[in-house]
Design a protein around this motif. Structure first.
Motif, mmCIF file in Angstrom:
data_model
loop_
_atom_site.group_PDB
_atom_site.id
_atom_site.type_symbol
_atom_site.label_atom_id
_atom_site.label_comp_id
_atom_site.label_asym_id
_atom_site.label_seq_id
_atom_site.Cartn_x
_atom_site.Cartn_y
_atom_site.Cartn_z
ATOM 1 N N LEU A 51 0.804 -1.214 0.000
ATOM 2 C CA LEU A 51 0.000 0.000 0.000
ATOM 3 C C LEU A 51 0.840 1.268 0.000
ATOM 4 C CD1 LEU A 51 -2.797 -1.054 2.477
ATOM 5 C CD2 LEU A 51 -2.935 -0.888 0.005
ATOM 6 N N ALA A 52 2.076 1.181 0.452
ATOM 7 C CA ALA A 52 2.946 2.355 0.478
ATOM 8 C C ALA A 52 3.641 2.460 -0.882
ATOM 9 C CB ALA A 52 3.968 2.228 1.593
ATOM 10 N N ARG A 53 3.141 3.344 -1.724
ATOM 11 C CA ARG A 53 3.690 3.473 -3.068
ATOM 12 C C ARG A 53 4.119 4.906 -3.321
ATOM 13 N NH1 ARG A 53 -1.002 0.922 -6.637
ATOM 14 N NH2 ARG A 53 -1.838 2.907 -6.030
ATOM 15 N N VAL A 54 5.233 5.061 -4.003
ATOM 16 C CA VAL A 54 5.779 6.385 -4.299
ATOM 17 C C VAL A 54 4.858 7.146 -5.244
ATOM 18 C CG1 VAL A 54 7.739 7.602 -5.326
ATOM 19 C CG2 VAL A 54 8.122 5.581 -3.909
ATOM 20 N N ASP A 55 4.236 6.447 -6.179
ATOM 21 C CA ASP A 55 3.348 7.103 -7.142
ATOM 22 C C ASP A 55 2.200 7.830 -6.440
ATOM 23 O OD1 ASP A 55 4.937 5.953 -9.039
ATOM 24 O OD2 ASP A 55 3.506 4.390 -9.593
ATOM 25 N N ASP A 56 1.682 7.228 -5.379
ATOM 26 C CA ASP A 56 0.565 7.841 -4.667
ATOM 27 C C ASP A 56 0.999 9.107 -3.947
ATOM 28 O OD1 ASP A 56 -1.071 5.809 -5.528
ATOM 29 O OD2 ASP A 56 -0.723 4.592 -3.746
ATOM 30 N N ALA A 57 2.202 9.115 -3.413
ATOM 31 C CA ALA A 57 2.709 10.314 -2.750
ATOM 32 C C ALA A 57 2.885 11.441 -3.770
ATOM 33 C CB ALA A 57 4.030 10.016 -2.043
ATOM 34 N N ALA A 58 3.385 11.105 -4.937
ATOM 35 C CA ALA A 58 3.558 12.107 -5.987
ATOM 36 C C ALA A 58 2.199 12.638 -6.451
ATOM 37 C CB ALA A 58 4.320 11.505 -7.162
ATOM 38 N N ALA A 59 1.217 11.752 -6.558
ATOM 39 C CA ALA A 59 -0.132 12.185 -6.960
ATOM 40 C C ALA A 59 -0.737 13.103 -5.903
ATOM 41 C CB ALA A 59 -1.029 10.972 -7.188
ATOM 42 N N ALA A 60 -0.485 12.810 -4.637
ATOM 43 C CA ALA A 60 -1.018 13.655 -3.563
ATOM 44 C C ALA A 60 -0.377 15.041 -3.597
ATOM 45 C CB ALA A 60 -0.769 13.002 -2.217
ATOM 46 N N ASP A 61 0.908 15.101 -3.912
ATOM 47 C CA ASP A 61 1.591 16.395 -3.984
ATOM 48 C C ASP A 61 1.027 17.276 -5.097
ATOM 49 O OD1 ASP A 61 3.220 15.788 -1.855
ATOM 50 O OD2 ASP A 61 4.891 15.098 -3.100
ATOM 51 N N THR A 62 0.612 16.658 -6.188
ATOM 52 C CA THR A 62 0.073 17.426 -7.316
ATOM 53 C C THR A 62 -1.453 17.495 -7.286
ATOM 54 O OG1 THR A 62 0.045 15.455 -8.715
ATOM 55 C CG2 THR A 62 2.020 16.846 -8.800
ATOM 56 N N ARG A 63 -2.058 16.961 -6.215
ATOM 57 C CA ARG A 63 -3.513 16.954 -6.020
ATOM 58 C C ARG A 63 -4.251 16.238 -7.145
ATOM 59 N NH1 ARG A 63 -4.655 19.919 -1.613
ATOM 60 N NH2 ARG A 63 -3.271 21.604 -1.054
ATOM 61 N N GLU A 64 -3.668 15.122 -7.601
ATOM 62 C CA GLU A 64 -4.306 14.298 -8.623
ATOM 63 C C GLU A 64 -4.830 13.022 -7.973
ATOM 64 O OE1 GLU A 64 -1.464 13.459 -11.641
ATOM 65 O OE2 GLU A 64 -1.127 15.557 -12.112
ATOM 66 N N THR A 65 -5.877 12.466 -8.528
ATOM 67 C CA THR A 65 -6.409 11.193 -8.057
ATOM 68 C C THR A 65 -5.728 10.069 -8.826
ATOM 69 O OG1 THR A 65 -8.540 12.218 -7.617
ATOM 70 C CG2 THR A 65 -8.502 9.820 -7.770
ATOM 71 N N PRO A 66 -5.160 9.085 -8.122
ATOM 72 C CA PRO A 66 -4.533 7.963 -8.836
ATOM 73 C C PRO A 66 -5.556 7.218 -9.692
ATOM 74 C CG PRO A 66 -3.976 7.912 -6.505
ATOM 75 C CD PRO A 66 -5.013 8.962 -6.679
ATOM 76 N N ALA A 67 -5.102 6.661 -10.778
ATOM 77 C CA ALA A 67 -6.000 5.952 -11.694
ATOM 78 C C ALA A 67 -6.626 4.726 -11.032
ATOM 79 C CB ALA A 67 -5.240 5.542 -12.948
ATOM 80 N N ASP A 68 -5.914 4.112 -10.116
ATOM 81 C CA ASP A 68 -6.413 2.892 -9.472
ATOM 82 C C ASP A 68 -6.884 3.175 -8.039
ATOM 83 O OD1 ASP A 68 -3.910 3.450 -8.494
ATOM 84 O OD2 ASP A 68 -3.274 1.362 -8.411
ATOM 85 N N ALA A 69 -7.553 4.289 -7.857
ATOM 86 C CA ALA A 69 -7.979 4.698 -6.513
ATOM 87 C C ALA A 69 -8.926 3.680 -5.875
ATOM 88 C CB ALA A 69 -8.643 6.066 -6.572
ATOM 89 N N ARG A 70 -9.807 3.087 -6.640
ATOM 90 C CA ARG A 70 -10.742 2.103 -6.090
ATOM 91 C C ARG A 70 -10.017 0.849 -5.609
ATOM 92 N NH1 ARG A 70 -15.675 4.215 -5.739
ATOM 93 N NH2 ARG A 70 -16.363 5.412 -7.519
#
Length: 60
Positions: free
Chosen positions: A11-30
């Motif tokens: 669950l700890a992924r670097v991509d998600d942290a980067a998405a949070a910094d840019t206020r984007e929703t990850p594609a696989d949020a569900r």
């Protein structure tokens, strides 16, 4: 212990942290939410045990 659960589950992924910094929703949020839902019960049990242990140590 909780950190081990998160790392093991992936669950700890670097991509998600980067998405949070840019206020984007990850594609696989569900999928990510479903994975977090799977971890919530063991996390709650561990936290409950920690509180009980703290209480027991304060009584003795």
């Amino acid at each position: 212990m909780f950190c081990a659960l998160v790392q093991r589950s992936g669950l700890a992924r670097v991509d998600d942290a980067a998405a949070a910094d840019t206020r984007e929703t990850p594609a696989d949020a569900r999928t990510l939410q479903r994975d977090w839902d799977r971890v919530i019960v063991p996390r709650a049990v561990l936290q409950g045990l920690a509180v009980l242990s703290l209480g027991a140590s304060l009584l003795h």
